[in-house]
Enzyme design. Structure first.
Site, PDB file in Angstrom:
ATOM      1  N   CYS A 154       0.911  -1.146   0.005  1.00  0.00           N
ATOM      2  CA  CYS A 154       0.048   0.108   0.169  1.00  0.00           C
ATOM      3  C   CYS A 154       0.974   1.178   0.086  1.00  0.00           C
ATOM      4  CB  CYS A 154      -0.833   0.150   1.390  1.00  0.00           C
ATOM      5  SG  CYS A 154      -1.769   1.528   1.408  1.00  0.00           S
ATOM      6  N   ASP A 214      -0.340  -5.705   0.218  1.00  0.00           N
ATOM      7  CA  ASP A 214      -1.456  -5.985  -0.320  1.00  0.00           C
ATOM      8  C   ASP A 214      -1.287  -7.301  -1.102  1.00  0.00           C
ATOM      9  OD1 ASP A 214      -3.092  -3.872   0.386  1.00  0.00           O
ATOM     10  OD2 ASP A 214      -2.002  -2.650  -1.104  1.00  0.00           O
TER      11      ASP A 214
END
Length: 154
Positions: free
Chosen positions: A52, A59
């Protein structure tokens, strides 16, 4: 059976360090050897990771990339290294997905390409990103991407 020329490849068959970011990663291609025949090539990366850009938290996504070659195939080791280069790269889900697709289109100039990125929930919301270059060639078999909609516990 045709013999593929691999003389220009720099990564296949050698030890290669993992690129630290997508810009550093080298994507390579090989001639298809099946000109005039439309077929779909599928790559699936069920454990794709990036960071992120705001929090630095990891992620995770399940990527499915389908394309119809027009002379070139992506060399799979270079694709693996390219995808792994996102591991320490901060970008939003949409940016990662579209950047991957555009790099492949730039390298291969395929007749058609699509990417489905099925991102695991962040803040309770899964984000799925889909992109394609246009309509696929008539008559090619396009199997479903096979990734179910996220349902959590339900």
């Amino acid at each position: 059976m045709t013999k593929t020329d691999v003389s220009g490849l720099s990564q296949l068959g050698t030890k290669v360090d993992l690129p630290q970011n997508p810009e550093e990663a080298v994507l390579e291609r090989v001639p298809s050897g099946h000109g005039g025949t439309d077929f779909v090539v599928r790559f699936t990366a069920p454990e794709f990771t990036s960071l992120c850009p705001m929090t630095g938290q990891p992620d995770f996504a399940h990527l499915v990339i389908d394309y119809v070659p027009d002379g070139w195939l992506v060399e799979s080791k270079s694709l693996k290294l390219f995808l792994h280069s996102f591991r320490n790269h901060g970008a939003f889900h949409e940016d990662c997905t579209i950047d991957i697709a555009k790099r492949l289109v730039s390298l291969l100039s395929p007749k058609w390409l699509r990417i489905g990125a099925y991102w695991y929930p962040r803040g309770g919301i899964p984000i799925d990103v889909f992109w394609q270059t246009g309509s696929p060639p008539e008559g090619v078999w396009l199997p479903d991407q096979g990734v179910p909609t996220y349902r959590g516990r339900g």
